[in-house]
Motif scaffolding. Structure first.
Motif, PDB file in Angstrom:
ATOM      1  N   ILE A   1     -29.533 -33.707 -21.227  1.00  0.00           N
ATOM      2  CA  ILE A   1     -29.406 -32.566 -20.304  1.00  0.00           C
ATOM      3  C   ILE A   1     -29.847 -31.277 -20.984  1.00  0.00           C
ATOM      4  CG2 ILE A   1     -27.743 -31.146 -19.044  1.00  0.00           C
ATOM      5  CD1 ILE A   1     -26.141 -33.756 -18.566  1.00  0.00           C
ATOM      6  N   ASN A   2     -29.406 -31.061 -22.221  1.00  0.00           N
ATOM      7  CA  ASN A   2     -29.776 -29.834 -22.934  1.00  0.00           C
ATOM      8  C   ASN A   2     -31.285 -29.737 -23.134  1.00  0.00           C
ATOM      9  OD1 ASN A   2     -27.181 -28.774 -23.223  1.00  0.00           O
ATOM     10  ND2 ASN A   2     -26.757 -29.975 -25.050  1.00  0.00           N
ATOM     11  N   ASN A   3     -31.921 -30.867 -23.520  1.00  0.00           N
ATOM     12  CA  ASN A   3     -33.375 -30.865 -23.696  1.00  0.00           C
ATOM     13  C   ASN A   3     -34.079 -30.561 -22.372  1.00  0.00           C
ATOM     14  OD1 ASN A   3     -33.210 -31.480 -26.419  1.00  0.00           O
ATOM     15  ND2 ASN A   3     -33.362 -33.679 -26.105  1.00  0.00           N
ATOM     16  N   SER A   4     -33.564 -31.124 -21.288  1.00  0.00           N
ATOM     17  CA  SER A   4     -34.174 -30.898 -19.975  1.00  0.00           C
ATOM     18  C   SER A   4     -34.026 -29.444 -19.540  1.00  0.00           C
ATOM     19  CB  SER A   4     -33.546 -31.822 -18.930  1.00  0.00           C
ATOM     20  OG  SER A   4     -33.717 -33.179 -19.284  1.00  0.00           O
ATOM     21  N   ILE A   5     -32.865 -28.852 -19.834  1.00  0.00           N
ATOM     22  CA  ILE A   5     -32.651 -27.436 -19.490  1.00  0.00           C
ATOM     23  C   ILE A   5     -33.635 -26.557 -20.260  1.00  0.00           C
ATOM     24  CG2 ILE A   5     -31.037 -25.511 -19.737  1.00  0.00           C
ATOM     25  CD1 ILE A   5     -28.778 -27.441 -19.033  1.00  0.00           C
ATOM     26  N   ASN A   6     -33.832 -26.854 -21.546  1.00  0.00           N
ATOM     27  CA  ASN A   6     -34.790 -26.083 -22.343  1.00  0.00           C
ATOM     28  C   ASN A   6     -36.210 -26.249 -21.789  1.00  0.00           C
ATOM     29  OD1 ASN A   6     -32.754 -25.228 -24.059  1.00  0.00           O
ATOM     30  ND2 ASN A   6     -33.044 -26.918 -25.484  1.00  0.00           N
ATOM     31  N   TRP A   7     -36.532 -27.478 -21.381  1.00  0.00           N
ATOM     32  CA  TRP A   7     -37.851 -27.741 -20.788  1.00  0.00           C
ATOM     33  C   TRP A   7     -38.027 -26.921 -19.518  1.00  0.00           C
ATOM     34  CZ3 TRP A   7     -41.571 -31.722 -22.149  1.00  0.00           C
ATOM     35  CH2 TRP A   7     -42.577 -31.907 -21.222  1.00  0.00           C
TER      36      TRP A   7
ATOM     37  N   LYS B   1     -42.459 -20.975  -4.656  1.00  0.00           N
ATOM     38  CA  LYS B   1     -41.773 -22.199  -4.217  1.00  0.00           C
ATOM     39  C   LYS B   1     -41.466 -23.102  -5.408  1.00  0.00           C
ATOM     40  CE  LYS B   1     -44.104 -25.588  -2.379  1.00  0.00           C
ATOM     41  NZ  LYS B   1     -43.715 -26.752  -3.213  1.00  0.00           N
ATOM     42  N   LEU B   2     -42.439 -23.228  -6.327  1.00  0.00           N
ATOM     43  CA  LEU B   2     -42.234 -24.064  -7.511  1.00  0.00           C
ATOM     44  C   LEU B   2     -41.154 -23.476  -8.416  1.00  0.00           C
ATOM     45  CD1 LEU B   2     -45.937 -25.005  -8.408  1.00  0.00           C
ATOM     46  CD2 LEU B   2     -44.202 -26.447  -7.311  1.00  0.00           C
ATOM     47  N   ARG B   3     -41.122 -22.146  -8.525  1.00  0.00           N
ATOM     48  CA  ARG B   3     -40.081 -21.514  -9.347  1.00  0.00           C
ATOM     49  C   ARG B   3     -38.701 -21.737  -8.739  1.00  0.00           C
ATOM     50  NH1 ARG B   3     -40.882 -15.645 -11.683  1.00  0.00           N
ATOM     51  NH2 ARG B   3     -39.134 -16.474 -12.889  1.00  0.00           N
ATOM     52  N   SER B   4     -38.631 -21.699  -7.413  1.00  0.00           N
ATOM     53  CA  SER B   4     -37.332 -21.958  -6.765  1.00  0.00           C
ATOM     54  C   SER B   4     -36.928 -23.414  -6.994  1.00  0.00           C
ATOM     55  CB  SER B   4     -37.403 -21.643  -5.273  1.00  0.00           C
ATOM     56  OG  SER B   4     -38.265 -22.535  -4.600  1.00  0.00           O
ATOM     57  N   GLU B   5     -37.904 -24.315  -6.998  1.00  0.00           N
ATOM     58  CA  GLU B   5     -37.621 -25.731  -7.279  1.00  0.00           C
ATOM     59  C   GLU B   5     -37.112 -25.904  -8.701  1.00  0.00           C
ATOM     60  OE1 GLU B   5     -40.170 -29.896  -7.648  1.00  0.00           O
ATOM     61  OE2 GLU B   5     -40.832 -28.351  -6.242  1.00  0.00           O
ATOM     62  N   VAL B   6     -37.753 -25.204  -9.626  1.00  0.00           N
ATOM     63  CA  VAL B   6     -37.304 -25.254 -11.025  1.00  0.00           C
ATOM     64  C   VAL B   6     -35.888 -24.698 -11.139  1.00  0.00           C
ATOM     65  CG1 VAL B   6     -37.690 -24.286 -13.334  1.00  0.00           C
ATOM     66  CG2 VAL B   6     -39.608 -25.203 -12.038  1.00  0.00           C
ATOM     67  N   GLY B   7     -35.625 -23.598 -10.434  1.00  0.00           N
ATOM     68  CA  GLY B   7     -34.282 -23.010 -10.466  1.00  0.00           C
ATOM     69  C   GLY B   7     -33.234 -23.965  -9.924  1.00  0.00           C
TER      70      GLY B   7
ATOM     71  N   ASN C   1     -30.044 -25.474 -11.934  1.00  0.00           N
ATOM     72  CA  ASN C   1     -28.651 -25.434 -11.457  1.00  0.00           C
ATOM     73  C   ASN C   1     -28.027 -26.820 -11.474  1.00  0.00           C
ATOM     74  OD1 ASN C   1     -28.783 -22.684 -11.014  1.00  0.00           O
ATOM     75  ND2 ASN C   1     -29.340 -22.880  -8.859  1.00  0.00           N
ATOM     76  N   ARG C   2     -28.814 -27.806 -11.042  1.00  0.00           N
ATOM     77  CA  ARG C   2     -28.283 -29.178 -11.029  1.00  0.00           C
ATOM     78  C   ARG C   2     -28.031 -29.672 -12.451  1.00  0.00           C
ATOM     79  NH1 ARG C   2     -31.126 -34.629  -8.495  1.00  0.00           N
ATOM     80  NH2 ARG C   2     -29.373 -36.023  -8.927  1.00  0.00           N
ATOM     81  N   MET C   3     -28.938 -29.337 -13.359  1.00  0.00           N
ATOM     82  CA  MET C   3     -28.749 -29.741 -14.758  1.00  0.00           C
ATOM     83  C   MET C   3     -27.514 -29.078 -15.359  1.00  0.00           C
ATOM     84  SD  MET C   3     -30.907 -31.932 -16.027  1.00  0.00           S
ATOM     85  CE  MET C   3     -32.501 -32.681 -15.670  1.00  0.00           C
ATOM     86  N   GLU C   4     -27.319 -27.798 -15.051  1.00  0.00           N
ATOM     87  CA  GLU C   4     -26.153 -27.097 -15.584  1.00  0.00           C
ATOM     88  C   GLU C   4     -24.865 -27.675 -15.014  1.00  0.00           C
ATOM     89  OE1 GLU C   4     -27.036 -23.078 -14.620  1.00  0.00           O
ATOM     90  OE2 GLU C   4     -28.518 -22.844 -16.230  1.00  0.00           O
ATOM     91  N   SER C   5     -24.887 -28.065 -13.728  1.00  0.00           N
ATOM     92  CA  SER C   5     -23.719 -28.722 -13.138  1.00  0.00           C
ATOM     93  C   SER C   5     -23.461 -30.064 -13.815  1.00  0.00           C
ATOM     94  CB  SER C   5     -23.930 -28.934 -11.635  1.00  0.00           C
ATOM     95  OG  SER C   5     -24.052 -27.705 -10.959  1.00  0.00           O
TER      96      SER C   5
END
Length: 433
Positions: free
Chosen positions: A66-72, A361-367, A371-375
């Motif tokens: 999860i941490n690696n994915s958040i950094n990505w 739209k892509l930035r909102s998708e990334v956001g 959020n899901r990763m942080e949850s």
């Protein structure tokens, strides 16, 4: 029943051994801090403890994922922000190009800056993280986008196909699956009706160089696609240009306009896979990560998602930027001069605005993914805390309780020593007169 000294002695030794065993067990628990030191102490608890350790270790790995994915995702969001800035600047330039007072020199200056912005977009889309290109999808070791020159000498973005070559003795050698003479695959321009291409030579893994493979592909396409694409237009052989790149890929220009697929032959012959084997078909681009048992998430944005800002064949950033530089190059003596200048503030500007919308739209998708990763990270930490608490309750000792038990056992042991010393005082000498 007669009680003898021997019986007293045996009873004493047995009880003494029991007391020492109990003291040793409690002492071992106090020194290790654990209730169980070996599986035979309590098989049920031992099994549960080992399972808890396994679950905690798995949870730690999920947390690392999860941490690696958040950094990505953070890196991706930053890169998309830079793309948005570049696209916003191009939009400003297009708006200014509509100034009636601007002549060829001013538009040439705008074109020069647009060319630099094209180079900048290429650099951004080739952003890497942890040794992988973040917009490269599952093929993260090769650049997803390059730059080249179009027929007018303007910069253009180039989308490479999959990497199929590797360097050997200073040459790029084809390293995909060997494709024999007469293999077939389909090629299509801008989503049109596909035509079948038959290979004119063998592309052998580990032997054929990428340049030789590119020549075979070029000849194969030329032979199969000599009919006009549309009435009055050139054939595929005059449009499709195949080149091998230094990083071991096939560049087929105009980039983003051609799609490839495998062709099915008449049964009972098997379906051919030449397009896939040659690396002409893009591999699945979604990067997946497991965030908990049986739960996976995708966490990347691909270059194709940035470049293709719409569903239409012409809604392609590479093609749009090429059109912009072409229209900025228009000369008053050109027959299409008025249409080219008009296109800058109409079709081109509209296209850039759609690109900006797509980036947002892509930035909102990334956001949303962040959020899901942080949850998921929060849930992971809570689960890890709960499992650690359960493990501690199952495995660890209560130090106060064990201290009291040890003191009690020590008192019992000392009492047994004192009692046995008094009980066994008489000896044979006491009965001799």
């Amino acid at each position: 029943m007669r009680v003898t000294n021997k019986m007293l002695s045996n009873n004493f030794l047995r009880d003494m051994r029991t007391n020492l065993t109990n003291m040793s067990r409690i002492q071992g628990q106090m020194t290790s801090g654990k209730q169980i030191t070996k599986a035979s102490d309590d098989p049920f608890k031992s099994s549960r403890i080992m399972q808890m350790y396994s679950d905690i270790d798995s949870n730690k790995q999920y947390n690392s994922n999860i941490n690696n994915s958040i950094n990505w995702l953070d890196t991706t969001d930053t890169a998309l922000s830079h793309v948005g800035n570049v696209v916003g600047r191009i939009e400003e330039l297009l708006v200014s190009s509509g100034n009636a007072a601007y002549g060829s020199e001013q538009r040439q200056a705008i074109k020069d800056e647009v060319n630099q912005r094209i180079q900048e977009v290429s650099q951004i889309l080739n952003t890497s993280f942890d040794g992988k290109y973040i917009f490269g999808g599952t093929d993260g070791t090769s650049k997803p986008v390059g730059t080249g020159k179009d027929g007018s000498g303007n910069d253009e973005l180039i989308r490479s196909t999959n990497v199929v070559g590797k360097p050997i003795d200073g040459k790029m050698i084809y390293s995909g699956i060997t494709v024999g003479l007469g293999a077939t695959f389909n090629i299509s321009l801008n989503g049109g009706v596909p035509i079948t291409v038959t290979t004119t030579g063998e592309v052998e893994s580990g032997t054929t160089t990428m340049e030789q493979a590119a020549d075979i592909l070029q000849t194969s396409i030329n032979n199969a696609a000599n009919l006009p694409i549309k009435q009055g237009e050139p054939g595929y052989n005059e449009v499709a240009k195949v080149k091998a790149t230094a990083d071991g890929a096939f560049n087929i220009t105009p980039s983003g306009t051609f799609t490839f697929s495998d062709s099915s032959v008449i049964p009972p012959a098997p379906e051919t896979t030449a397009a896939k084997d040659l690396g002409l078909i893009e591999v699945p681009d979604k990067l997946l990560v497991e965030v908990s048992q049986g739960v996976t998430m995708d966490y990347n944005i691909t270059a194709s998602q940035v470049i293709n800002y719409g569903m239409g064949a012409n809604e392609n950033l590479m093609k749009l930027l090429g059109n912009i530089t072409k229209h900025l190059d228009a000369k008053p003596t050109d027959a299409t001069y008025a249409d080219d200048i008009k296109a800058l503030t109409n079709a081109d500007l509209e296209g850039i605005q759609k690109v900006m919308t797509n980036v947002l739209k892509l930035r909102s998708e990334v956001g949303a993914k962040q959020n899901r990763m942080e949850s998921a990270e929060t849930r992971n930490e809570d689960q890890n805390f709960n499992m650690t608490e359960i493990l501690s309750a199952t495995e660890d000792i209560d130090i106060t309780e064990k201290t009291m038990e040890y003191a009690t056992m020590q008192t019992v042991y000392m009492a047994s020593l004192q009692t046995s010393a008094k009980v066994l005082q008489p000896s044979l000498l006491d009965y001799l007169r």
